[in-house]
Each structure stands twice: as C-alpha cells, then as structure tokens.
Design a protein around this motif. Structure first.
Motif, mmCIF file in Angstrom:
data_model
loop_
_atom_site.group_PDB
_atom_site.id
_atom_site.type_symbol
_atom_site.label_atom_id
_atom_site.label_comp_id
_atom_site.label_asym_id
_atom_site.label_seq_id
_atom_site.Cartn_x
_atom_site.Cartn_y
_atom_site.Cartn_z
ATOM 1 N N CYS A 183 0.838 -1.197 0.000
ATOM 2 C CA CYS A 183 0.000 0.000 0.000
ATOM 3 C C CYS A 183 0.878 1.254 0.000
ATOM 4 C CB CYS A 183 -0.926 -0.009 1.214
ATOM 5 S SG CYS A 183 -1.973 1.453 1.320
ATOM 6 N N ARG A 184 0.872 1.954 -1.105
ATOM 7 C CA ARG A 184 1.691 3.163 -1.234
ATOM 8 C C ARG A 184 1.248 4.237 -0.247
ATOM 9 N NH1 ARG A 184 1.357 7.439 -5.506
ATOM 10 N NH2 ARG A 184 3.456 8.267 -5.871
ATOM 11 N N ALA A 185 -0.067 4.296 0.020
ATOM 12 C CA ALA A 185 -0.593 5.357 0.881
ATOM 13 C C ALA A 185 -0.070 5.241 2.305
ATOM 14 C CB ALA A 185 -2.122 5.320 0.874
ATOM 15 N N ALA A 186 0.088 3.999 2.792
ATOM 16 C CA ALA A 186 0.561 3.821 4.171
ATOM 17 C C ALA A 186 1.961 4.378 4.345
ATOM 18 C CB ALA A 186 0.525 2.340 4.541
ATOM 19 N N LEU A 187 2.828 4.114 3.387
ATOM 20 C CA LEU A 187 4.192 4.638 3.460
ATOM 21 C C LEU A 187 4.204 6.150 3.264
ATOM 22 C CD1 LEU A 187 7.135 3.971 3.846
ATOM 23 C CD2 LEU A 187 7.300 3.417 1.413
#
Length: 344
Positions: A183-187
């Motif tokens: 998940c790109r958003a979490a990072l």
C-alpha cells in the motif's frame, strides 16, 4: 556485454557484501516492539541474535531477515516504522561518533560514514544541491534479493534521525529501487510524501537548511571511543577486487568510463591500466559481467522499460543493449521478461 557462457537465472550472491552482527539485538527489539515475531523471523533466516558484535554476516542474510519480518506485517510501512523505532537506541549505541557534533549536518555526515563502516558492499552518500539535501543508500550487487524491506527500514531510520533534531519534516522526495509491492498510501503517510518506485537508488531528500540546526550538548551521553564493530578489519581485497567493487558501484547509474573508475579509486588512468594488465579478467569483461547482473535483475524484478534499463547500463540506445544481451544469453531482453512474468 561480451560473449561468454552464463546460466539463467543468475548465481547466488557472493559473500563480499556483509554487515556487522552488532545490529542484530536492536533489530530483534524493534521487531518485537512492532508486534512482530522476532524469534520466528530470525529462525527462518538462520540467524542468531547472540552473534558476537564483531562478526560479519552476509548482507543477503540480513536483507532476507527483514523480508521475513515484513511478511508478518499488516502494511508495507511496518518496516519503515521499525527503522524509525531503531533510531534512538542506534544513535546511542551503534553510531555514537556523530554525537559530538554541534550541527545536524555534521551528525549526518558522521552517521553515513559509520553506516558505511557497519555494512560492506553498499554506498551511503550525502549530497547537497541548491536548497536540497539527499541521503542515498544502495546495495552494489543486484543479485542480493530481496532488498525491498531493507531499503524501507534504512530510509525510515534516516528519516527518524532527521526528525529527532528537526521535528516533523515532510520529505521533499522519497525514492526506492524496488517496485511497489504494498500500500503506497501507508508509506506516504509516514514519510510525508508519496514514494517513487523503480528508481536508480534508495534516497530521501529534505530541505538543506536543516543541516545547520544546532544539536543540544545534552541530547545524548558524551561519545566515547568508537565501538568495536566500527573498528573491525574490513576485507579490502586485492586491487582487482577493489576495481570490481567500484564498477558495481557505478553500474545501473548511467554511463561511466574507465577513467571514472580510476578516479573513484584515487588512481591515475595509467595506474589502473597497469593493475589490469596482470593475469585475470579485463576491465571490459568485469564491466560486462556487472552489467549483465544488473540487466537480469531489472528485467526479472522490475517493470522498468527496456530503454530505461539500457540507459542505466550506459548503452547509447535500446538496440545496442538488445544486441549485447542476446549475444550473451541467446535471447532478447523482452524474451527474458516474458519468461519471468509467466514463471511468477
């Protein structure tokens, strides 16, 4: 790439790249603190947290340890978070030499040098260009895989060090070599900026003005002598091995010449040629082998366009790369990529 026999897939990574076992107890602590099963991750990797700090372990074992831990996590950002967790204890125990600095810039310079001493076969680099400072990290040998969680862990650590003295600082840029696999958003939420994947190196960028921030004299205990793990005898190797390491440091970063390698090693062009005149592989052969390793990694493990891979390897155009690759492997680059896709 020259015409030589080379089996596919590439061979297992050499043990030239190593990391000091001194980091393992802290790694175990932060994995457990993040709710992960640290003993399981260590057992799966065949590593022991009780190894003597002066021992060196193969770097591919270390990257696999972090990968095994990452498989237990709910989000891709977990290893970034673990890297942040380790910053405070690591500064106080693993990397104390920078704690005598009075400015953040000095501390980061010392820290990058200490990281380089802790971990062989990698590059830790600090650069300032205009109003931006970048901290970059790269493993030289592309055959060392997996290394995605390792990159997130390392950059998370550096990010936390900066924020330890500068407060919350959204990064100007966060770049990662590996492809997006979570998940790109979490990072992005943790880093303060959206990560860019498939880049030439692992890097974070932040405002250069932060380098002038003062460090309070009582921020940490006064530094003592460099710890044993930073005084260990490094494997310098012979001249040809050092040349090979310098080549791998450059491969994948764009065009370079024999003169560039000589300069990197602090040698004149004549001195480098004299070293290469001894029995053994030629500069061309060593460069072609390193290029092939990178090409195999990029084609099998990334979604980079073939033209981009060609440029990173220093070829003038995609056709020149394709001809050289076919000469060695008997197949075009696109064929290997299809095979890799079907096997996955």
């Amino acid at each position: 790439m020259h015409a030589s026999q080379r089996s596919l897939p590439p061979a297992a990574p050499a043990c030239r790249a190593t990391i000091s076992a001194a980091a393992l107890p802290l790694i175990s602590d932060v994995l457990a603190g993040a709710g992960l099963d640290a003993p399981r991750a260590f057992a799966e990797t065949g590593l022991s947290v009780t190894l003597a700090p002066t021992n060196a372990i193969p770097l591919d074992r270390f990257t696999t340890l972090l990968e095994n831990a990452g498989r237990q996590a709910d989000t891709q950002a977990c290893l970034w978070s673990c890297g942040r967790r380790i910053a405070e204890p690591a500064l106080a125990t693993l990397f104390p030499s920078g704690l005598g600095e009075t400015r953040l810039g000095g501390l980061l310079s010392r820290l990058m040098a200490d990281l380089q001493a802790l971990q062989e076969g990698t590059t830790f680099d600090r650069q300032v260009e205009g109003d931006t400072c970048t901290l970059a990290y790269r493993i030289h040998d592309p055959r060392i895989w997996p290394r995605s969680r390792d990159a997130e862990f390392t950059l998370g650590f550096l990010h936390a060090v900066i924020e330890r003295f500068a407060g919350t600082v959204p990064m100007a840029e966060l770049a990662l070599e590996h492809e997006q696999d979570g998940c790109r958003a979490a990072l992005a939420r943790q880093a303060g900026c959206a990560p860019l994947y498939g880049q030439r190196l692992n890097m974070l960028a932040f405002p250069a003005r932060l380098l002038d921030l003062a460090i309070a004299a009582d921020a940490f205990p006064a530094p003592g002598h460099p710890p044993d793990h930073l005084q260990r005898n490094h494997f310098d190797g012979d001249a040809r091995q050092r040349i090979g390491e310098a080549i791998r440091r450059r491969v994948g970063q764009g065009p370079f010449s024999q003169g560039d390698i000589a300069a990197d090693l602090g040698l004149s062009g004549r001195s480098l040629r004299r070293l290469l005149d001894a029995d053994g592989p030629s500069f061309r052969s060593m460069t072609d082998d390193a290029r092939l390793d990178y090409a195999l990694w990029a084609l099998q493990r990334t979604k980079l366009p073939v033209g981009e891979i060609a440029w990173r390897l220093g070829y003038t155009d995609q056709g020149a790369f394709a001809r050289a690759f076919r000469k060695v492997t008997g197949a075009p680059p696109s064929g290997l990529r299809k095979d890799a896709g079907s096997s996955g």
